[in-house]
Design a protein around this motif. Sequence first.
Motif, PDB file in Angstrom:
ATOM      1  N   ASP A   1       0.844  -1.180   0.000  1.00 52.19           N
ATOM      2  CA  ASP A   1       0.000   0.000   0.000  1.00 52.19           C
ATOM      3  C   ASP A   1       0.889   1.243   0.000  1.00 52.19           C
ATOM      4  O   ASP A   1       1.850   1.309   0.766  1.00 52.19           O
ATOM      5  N   PRO A   2       0.616   2.232  -0.887  1.00 49.67           N
ATOM      6  CA  PRO A   2       1.458   3.444  -0.936  1.00 49.67           C
ATOM      7  C   PRO A   2       1.636   4.131   0.413  1.00 49.67           C
ATOM      8  O   PRO A   2       2.651   4.771   0.659  1.00 49.67           O
ATOM      9  N   ARG A   3       0.659   3.965   1.310  1.00 48.68           N
ATOM     10  CA  ARG A   3       0.784   4.583   2.626  1.00 48.68           C
ATOM     11  C   ARG A   3       1.915   3.971   3.439  1.00 48.68           C
ATOM     12  O   ARG A   3       2.460   4.599   4.347  1.00 48.68           O
ATOM     13  N   HIS A   4       2.262   2.709   3.129  1.00 48.38           N
ATOM     14  CA  HIS A   4       3.256   1.999   3.924  1.00 48.38           C
ATOM     15  C   HIS A   4       4.618   1.907   3.238  1.00 48.38           C
ATOM     16  O   HIS A   4       5.565   1.412   3.834  1.00 48.38           O
ATOM     17  N   LEU A   5       4.711   2.370   1.991  1.00 47.23           N
ATOM     18  CA  LEU A   5       5.972   2.284   1.265  1.00 47.23           C
ATOM     19  C   LEU A   5       6.799   3.541   1.487  1.00 47.23           C
ATOM     20  O   LEU A   5       6.318   4.660   1.318  1.00 47.23           O
ATOM     21  N   GLN A   6       8.045   3.350   1.867  1.00 48.86           N
ATOM     22  CA  GLN A   6       8.979   4.447   2.073  1.00 48.86           C
ATOM     23  C   GLN A   6      10.029   4.432   0.960  1.00 48.86           C
ATOM     24  O   GLN A   6      10.638   3.403   0.680  1.00 48.86           O
TER      25      GLN A   6
END
Length: 326
Positions: free
Chosen positions: A70-75
Amino acid sequence: FPEVMVSSCLEANKSMAHSELIQNFLNSGSCPEVQGFLQLREARRKVWKRFHFSLRRSGLYYSTKGTSKDPRHLQYFADLTESNIYYVTQGKKLYGTPTEFGFCIKPHKVRSGMKGLKLLCSEDEQSRSCWMAAFRLFKVSPGPAGVLLAPGLGLEGLLTVSDNALVAMDFSGCTGRVIENPSEVLTAALEEAQAWRKRTTHRYSLPAACQSPSLSAAIHRSQPWFHGRISREDTQQLIGRQGLVDGVFLVRESQRNPKGFVLSLCHLQRVKHYLILPSEEEGRLYFTMDDGQTRFADLIQLVEFHQINRGILPCKLRHYCTCVAL
């Protein structure tokens, strides 16, 4: 590559043999997304932590929540085009690596020392070899904005089955036409690249007075996607009224950072906000969203780039948000 490291093997093409799938990727000049667990040394600390990494065309990412993509969890972790990758020798002695299978990512501009050096560690030799190979494949394979021409290889040698879906067009006349001659395709691509360089060079070659922060910051004010100093709440409402569609965006002045700007983008029916900070190096002003990894001469160039390339964003910029009465 082990199947578990190639996400495409797990999600599609289940009837195709693993080796055949990888060969198809290489023949088409592209690379699948490579994934797996790596040990990462935290910045300014000697603690190593295990994260799930994903290597994509836009760069290397790690997940802050298990194996979630999920883009929210990708750094965002590293840019391949601006870095080189090296084996690390005596990793346990020098850096306290959990295993002897360490490697590092080093930006081109770092000549010596630890500044900018990113240390990683694999669980075994096979995993490290796969990651090293993947980095190198991604660095030399065609990128999203063009094709890589190897020395002595014409454009005809690069066209593969996957390229048949792409049609070269010429819109210089009154009507568009399909370019069928491969040599003309290459000439048109080089001319377009040269024109883009001239536009960029023109921005850098403005008179010295125009390079002051106040005038450089004013170049974008005439753009329809720039909304000045509006609040986060008004931004949410404005984008919501125009439809929560992926790629709807606007740029505004930051309320918290007086010198910064904010790119507000809709993705998966949620509005996300990305801080754009100005910085200066060797007397030249540039703007960045990723601590200087990717730099732009002005906000117009930043927006134009992300309309073609997703970069660190979850999707491309597709529809600018127009001003409406709130």
